[in-house]
Design an enzyme around this catalytic site. Structure first.
Site, PDB file in Angstrom:
ATOM      1  N   THR A   1       0.832  -1.207   0.000  1.00 23.24           N
ATOM      2  CA  THR A   1       0.000   0.000   0.000  1.00 23.24           C
ATOM      3  C   THR A   1       0.867   1.258   0.000  1.00 23.24           C
ATOM      4  O   THR A   1       2.004   1.237   0.493  1.00 23.24           O
ATOM      5  CB  THR A   1      -0.891  -0.010   1.261  1.00 23.24           C
ATOM      6  OG1 THR A   1      -1.436   1.288   1.467  1.00 23.24           O
ATOM      7  CG2 THR A   1      -0.103  -0.352   2.515  1.00 23.24           C
ATOM      8  N   ASP A   2       0.285   2.356  -0.473  1.00 21.19           N
ATOM      9  CA  ASP A   2       1.004   3.645  -0.398  1.00 21.19           C
ATOM     10  C   ASP A   2       1.045   4.177   1.040  1.00 21.19           C
ATOM     11  O   ASP A   2       1.784   5.109   1.341  1.00 21.19           O
ATOM     12  CB  ASP A   2       0.368   4.680  -1.337  1.00 21.19           C
ATOM     13  CG  ASP A   2      -1.081   5.012  -1.007  1.00 21.19           C
ATOM     14  OD1 ASP A   2      -1.669   4.362  -0.126  1.00 21.19           O
ATOM     15  OD2 ASP A   2      -1.631   5.938  -1.647  1.00 21.19           O
ATOM     16  N   GLU A   3       0.255   3.553   1.938  1.00 20.71           N
ATOM     17  CA  GLU A   3       0.189   4.088   3.307  1.00 20.71           C
ATOM     18  C   GLU A   3       1.513   3.920   4.056  1.00 20.71           C
ATOM     19  O   GLU A   3       1.744   4.568   5.071  1.00 20.71           O
ATOM     20  CB  GLU A   3      -0.984   3.454   4.068  1.00 20.71           C
ATOM     21  CG  GLU A   3      -2.285   3.700   3.338  1.00 20.71           C
ATOM     22  CD  GLU A   3      -3.554   3.361   4.107  1.00 20.71           C
ATOM     23  OE1 GLU A   3      -3.516   3.353   5.347  1.00 20.71           O
ATOM     24  OE2 GLU A   3      -4.581   3.124   3.449  1.00 20.71           O
ATOM     25  N   TYR A  61      -1.782  -0.451  10.963  1.00 20.69           N
ATOM     26  CA  TYR A  61      -1.901  -1.131   9.657  1.00 20.69           C
ATOM     27  C   TYR A  61      -0.697  -0.819   8.782  1.00 20.69           C
ATOM     28  O   TYR A  61      -0.023  -1.719   8.279  1.00 20.69           O
ATOM     29  CB  TYR A  61      -3.200  -0.701   8.944  1.00 20.69           C
ATOM     30  CG  TYR A  61      -3.224  -1.045   7.470  1.00 20.69           C
ATOM     31  CD1 TYR A  61      -3.210  -2.369   7.047  1.00 20.69           C
ATOM     32  CD2 TYR A  61      -3.256  -0.037   6.495  1.00 20.69           C
ATOM     33  CE1 TYR A  61      -3.223  -2.694   5.681  1.00 20.69           C
ATOM     34  CE2 TYR A  61      -3.275  -0.355   5.133  1.00 20.69           C
ATOM     35  CZ  TYR A  61      -3.254  -1.686   4.733  1.00 20.69           C
ATOM     36  OH  TYR A  61      -3.262  -2.003   3.395  1.00 20.69           O
ATOM     37  N   LYS A  82       2.335  -3.232   7.309  1.00 20.92           N
ATOM     38  CA  LYS A  82       2.617  -3.419   5.882  1.00 20.92           C
ATOM     39  C   LYS A  82       4.060  -2.982   5.578  1.00 20.92           C
ATOM     40  O   LYS A  82       4.750  -3.626   4.793  1.00 20.92           O
ATOM     41  CB  LYS A  82       1.634  -2.618   5.017  1.00 20.92           C
ATOM     42  CG  LYS A  82       0.208  -3.140   5.016  1.00 20.92           C
ATOM     43  CD  LYS A  82       0.043  -4.545   4.475  1.00 20.92           C
ATOM     44  CE  LYS A  82       0.231  -4.641   2.979  1.00 20.92           C
ATOM     45  NZ  LYS A  82      -0.102  -6.001   2.472  1.00 20.92           N
TER      46      LYS A  82
HETATM   47  P1  NAD Z   1      -9.426  -7.568   2.240  1.00 21.47           P
HETATM   48  O1  NAD Z   1      -9.451  -7.301   3.712  1.00 21.47           O
HETATM   49  O2  NAD Z   1     -10.640  -7.366   1.426  1.00 21.47           O
HETATM   50  O3  NAD Z   1      -8.975  -9.088   1.988  1.00 21.47           O
HETATM   51  C1  NAD Z   1      -7.935  -9.705   2.710  1.00 21.47           C
HETATM   52  C2  NAD Z   1      -8.074 -11.204   2.525  1.00 21.47           C
HETATM   53  O4  NAD Z   1      -7.025 -11.829   3.278  1.00 21.47           O
HETATM   54  C3  NAD Z   1      -9.410 -11.754   3.059  1.00 21.47           C
HETATM   55  O5  NAD Z   1      -9.965 -12.638   2.105  1.00 21.47           O
HETATM   56  C4  NAD Z   1      -9.001 -12.506   4.323  1.00 21.47           C
HETATM   57  O6  NAD Z   1      -9.815 -13.631   4.601  1.00 21.47           O
HETATM   58  C5  NAD Z   1      -7.564 -12.922   3.990  1.00 21.47           C
HETATM   59  N1  NAD Z   1      -6.775 -13.136   5.217  1.00 21.47           N
HETATM   60  C6  NAD Z   1      -6.685 -12.307   6.289  1.00 21.47           C
HETATM   61  N2  NAD Z   1      -5.878 -12.854   7.228  1.00 21.47           N
HETATM   62  C7  NAD Z   1      -5.429 -14.035   6.710  1.00 21.47           C
HETATM   63  C8  NAD Z   1      -4.558 -15.042   7.197  1.00 21.47           C
HETATM   64  N3  NAD Z   1      -4.007 -14.952   8.410  1.00 21.47           N
HETATM   65  N4  NAD Z   1      -4.301 -16.111   6.406  1.00 21.47           N
HETATM   66  C9  NAD Z   1      -4.870 -16.209   5.171  1.00 21.47           C
HETATM   67  N5  NAD Z   1      -5.720 -15.299   4.676  1.00 21.47           N
HETATM   68  C10 NAD Z   1      -5.991 -14.219   5.431  1.00 21.47           C
HETATM   69  O7  NAD Z   1      -8.199  -6.729   1.682  1.00 21.47           O
HETATM   70  P2  NAD Z   1      -8.006  -6.003   0.281  1.00 21.47           P
HETATM   71  O8  NAD Z   1      -8.535  -4.639   0.389  1.00 21.47           O
HETATM   72  O9  NAD Z   1      -8.446  -6.898  -0.807  1.00 21.47           O
HETATM   73  O10 NAD Z   1      -6.416  -5.899   0.246  1.00 21.47           O
HETATM   74  C11 NAD Z   1      -5.615  -6.937  -0.311  1.00 21.47           C
HETATM   75  C12 NAD Z   1      -4.155  -6.542  -0.214  1.00 21.47           C
HETATM   76  O11 NAD Z   1      -3.940  -5.332  -0.928  1.00 21.47           O
HETATM   77  C13 NAD Z   1      -3.679  -6.292   1.207  1.00 21.47           C
HETATM   78  O12 NAD Z   1      -2.377  -6.805   1.315  1.00 21.47           O
HETATM   79  C14 NAD Z   1      -3.688  -4.779   1.348  1.00 21.47           C
HETATM   80  O13 NAD Z   1      -2.728  -4.356   2.276  1.00 21.47           O
HETATM   81  C15 NAD Z   1      -3.331  -4.369  -0.062  1.00 21.47           C
HETATM   82  N6  NAD Z   1      -3.854  -3.045  -0.481  1.00 21.47           N
HETATM   83  C16 NAD Z   1      -5.182  -2.742  -0.314  1.00 21.47           C
HETATM   84  C17 NAD Z   1      -5.651  -1.501  -0.751  1.00 21.47           C
HETATM   85  C18 NAD Z   1      -7.110  -1.129  -0.623  1.00 21.47           C
HETATM   86  O14 NAD Z   1      -7.471   0.012  -0.892  1.00 21.47           O
HETATM   87  N7  NAD Z   1      -8.004  -2.034  -0.248  1.00 21.47           N
HETATM   88  C19 NAD Z   1      -4.771  -0.596  -1.333  1.00 21.47           C
HETATM   89  C20 NAD Z   1      -3.438  -0.951  -1.497  1.00 21.47           C
HETATM   90  C21 NAD Z   1      -2.988  -2.183  -1.071  1.00 21.47           C
HETATM   91  P1  TYD Z   2     -10.720   3.999   4.391  1.00 27.06           P
HETATM   92  O1  TYD Z   2     -11.676   3.575   3.330  1.00 27.06           O
HETATM   93  O2  TYD Z   2     -10.848   3.374   5.748  1.00 27.06           O
HETATM   94  O3  TYD Z   2      -9.258   3.793   3.808  1.00 27.06           O
HETATM   95  P2  TYD Z   2      -7.804   4.272   4.421  1.00 27.06           P
HETATM   96  O4  TYD Z   2      -7.967   4.667   5.825  1.00 27.06           O
HETATM   97  O5  TYD Z   2      -6.982   3.018   4.253  1.00 27.06           O
HETATM   98  O6  TYD Z   2      -7.363   5.395   3.534  1.00 27.06           O
HETATM   99  O7  TYD Z   2     -10.832   5.559   4.581  1.00 27.06           O
HETATM  100  C1  TYD Z   2     -10.658   6.463   3.497  1.00 27.06           C
HETATM  101  C2  TYD Z   2     -10.727   7.866   4.053  1.00 27.06           C
HETATM  102  O8  TYD Z   2     -12.063   8.090   4.538  1.00 27.06           O
HETATM  103  C3  TYD Z   2      -9.809   8.085   5.245  1.00 27.06           C
HETATM  104  O9  TYD Z   2      -9.345   9.438   5.211  1.00 27.06           O
HETATM  105  C4  TYD Z   2     -10.735   7.911   6.450  1.00 27.06           C
HETATM  106  C5  TYD Z   2     -12.058   8.412   5.935  1.00 27.06           C
HETATM  107  N1  TYD Z   2     -13.270   7.764   6.518  1.00 27.06           N
HETATM  108  C6  TYD Z   2     -14.285   8.573   7.054  1.00 27.06           C
HETATM  109  O10 TYD Z   2     -14.207   9.808   7.062  1.00 27.06           O
HETATM  110  N2  TYD Z   2     -15.388   7.931   7.570  1.00 27.06           N
HETATM  111  C7  TYD Z   2     -15.519   6.591   7.591  1.00 27.06           C
HETATM  112  O11 TYD Z   2     -16.542   6.057   8.103  1.00 27.06           O
HETATM  113  C8  TYD Z   2     -14.465   5.785   7.022  1.00 27.06           C
HETATM  114  C9  TYD Z   2     -14.554   4.272   7.025  1.00 27.06           C
HETATM  115  C10 TYD Z   2     -13.363   6.426   6.500  1.00 27.06           C
END
Ligand code: NAD
Ligand code: TYD
Length: 354
Positions: free
Chosen positions: A136-138, A161, A165
């Protein structure tokens, strides 16, 4: 691509939001090149309903299991002799990491290290083995009002988080430097689209608008995120896995920054149109609530490298992507009802006892 014997590719977290799009893309696009093994613990965020359309594909199989269990992981790798790993399994929600950081250390750091250890043997036996870590970019922390994250921006995570990561990214690099494990990493901005669990901003607000519930905006709503449609992320993952340079990092983002308050107002307008409500109706649901502790002000990715080196660019505008996303949640009310009631967890837990 060489058609020879199909390769065994492990995708972790394939039942989650982004993972399910990656699994679908790889199972369908590379059906005679890859056997895709989807390993997922089916936590609250994992949902096999996301993959109903590919579950019968002959080149797809699902394994329920926890990446934090090293014996289980080692056995799985010995059995399948993976040619590549695309690692997405993670605890992924910042708010949950604030109340339960240990689960994030367990899955995101320990789980990743278990996969890295098991990968060492694969890389010894197969010079083409690749470990691809999705991040992630975070990890870069927070930007001020100006500038972008590039691949050389120093890591500066602020939430449990992002710290977990960042830790996992460092371990991947360290295994590359210390044990010569071939790897690539990509760091992506905020994703949105079908199948996202309704705890993240966009699906939560879509669901709340449908149900006429308040839209809780943290702080003043001036926090900024860079949003990318999930299928464009899956396309980038495909490119990085096949054409990324080993030992390198790629930033993925849509050059698409939105302040949370502006995004929410746009979403309200699109939802009013969809629900045939009077303009301004949904905006009245906006409620400013207490801020998230350690809330990063702004994320913005400079995606020049992946654009220039691999020719990747997003395929949809934000408005198009949001409309597709809204349509998907409307067409999949049952999915939404299941994940908000938690019924699906009980069902799949019974089906796939570890
Ligand atoms: P998500 O929470 O939707 O899915 C995570 C999956 O991992 C789930 O299916 C869960 O069951 C599985 N999981 C969790 N713990 C586990 C364990 N101990 N063993 C096996 N499986 C396990 O997450 P997502 O949003 O699809 O993100 C996927 C990846 O992409 C993550 O690594 C996240 O850090 C990265 N990412 C997400 C975003 C975003 O905006 N969602 C952005 C950048 C990077
Ligand atoms: P989120 O979807 O949780 O992603 P991340 O924290 O990983 O960026 O949140 C996106 C942005 O929205 C973040 O600045 C937090 C804000 N947010 C709210 O203001 N209200 C909410 O209920 C949630 C879930 C997020």
């Amino acid at each position: 691509m060489d058609k020879g014997i199909p390769k065994n590719i492990l995708i972790t977290g394939g039942a989650g939001f982004i993972g399910s799009h990656v699994v679908r893309r790889f199972v369908t696009k590379y059906y005679d090149h890859y056997n895709i093994i989807n390993l997922d613990a089916l936590t609250y965020a994992g949902n096999l309903e996301n993959l109903k359309d590919v579950e019968e594909a002959p080149n797809y199989s699902f394994v329920k299991g926890d990446i934090a269990h090293s014996d289980f992981i080692n056995e799985l790798f010995s059995k399948h002799k993976f040619d590549g790993v695309i690692h997405l399994a993670a605890e992924s929600h910042v708010d949950r990491s604030i109340s339960d950081p240990v689960s994030f250390v367990r899955t995101n750091i320990l789980g990743t290290v278990n996969l890295l250890n098991a990968s060492l043997q694969m890389a010894k036996d197969n010079p083409d083995f690749l470990f691809y870590h999705i991040s992630t970019d975070e990890v870069y922390g927070s930007l001020g009002k100006e500038g972008f994250f590039t691949e050389s921006t120093a890591y500066d995570p602020n939430s449990p988080y992002s710290a977990s990561k960042a830790g996992s990214d460092h371990f991947v690099r360290a295994y590359g430097a210390t044990y010569r494990l071939p790897y690539v990493i990509s760091n992506c901005s905020n994703n949105y689209g079908p199948n996202q669990f309704p705890e993240k901003l966009i699906p939560l607000f879509i669901n709340n608008i449908i149900q006429n519930k308040p839209l809780p905006i943290y702080g003043d709503g001036n926090y900024t995120r860079d949003w990318l449609y999930v299928k464009d992320h899956a396309k980038a993952i495909d490119l990085v896995f096949h054409r990324g340079k080993k030992g390198e990092t790629y930033n993925i983002g849509g050059f698409n920054e939105w302040k949370n308050i502006d995004l929410t107002k746009l979403l309200c307008r699109l939802m009013d149109k969809k629900l045939k409500r009077q303009e301004g109706f949904s905006e009245k649901l906006i409620t400013f609530v207490k801020d998230r502790p350690g809330h990063d002000l702004r994320y913005a990715i400079d995606a020049t490298k992946i654009n220039q080196k691999l020719g990747w660019e997003p395929s949809v505008t934000f408005e198009e992507g949001l409309e597709k996303t809204i349509d998907w949640y409307f067409d999949n009310q049952e999915w939404l009802d299941h994940v908000t009631s938690g019924d699906y967890l009980e069902y799949y837990k019974r089906q796939y006892q570890a």
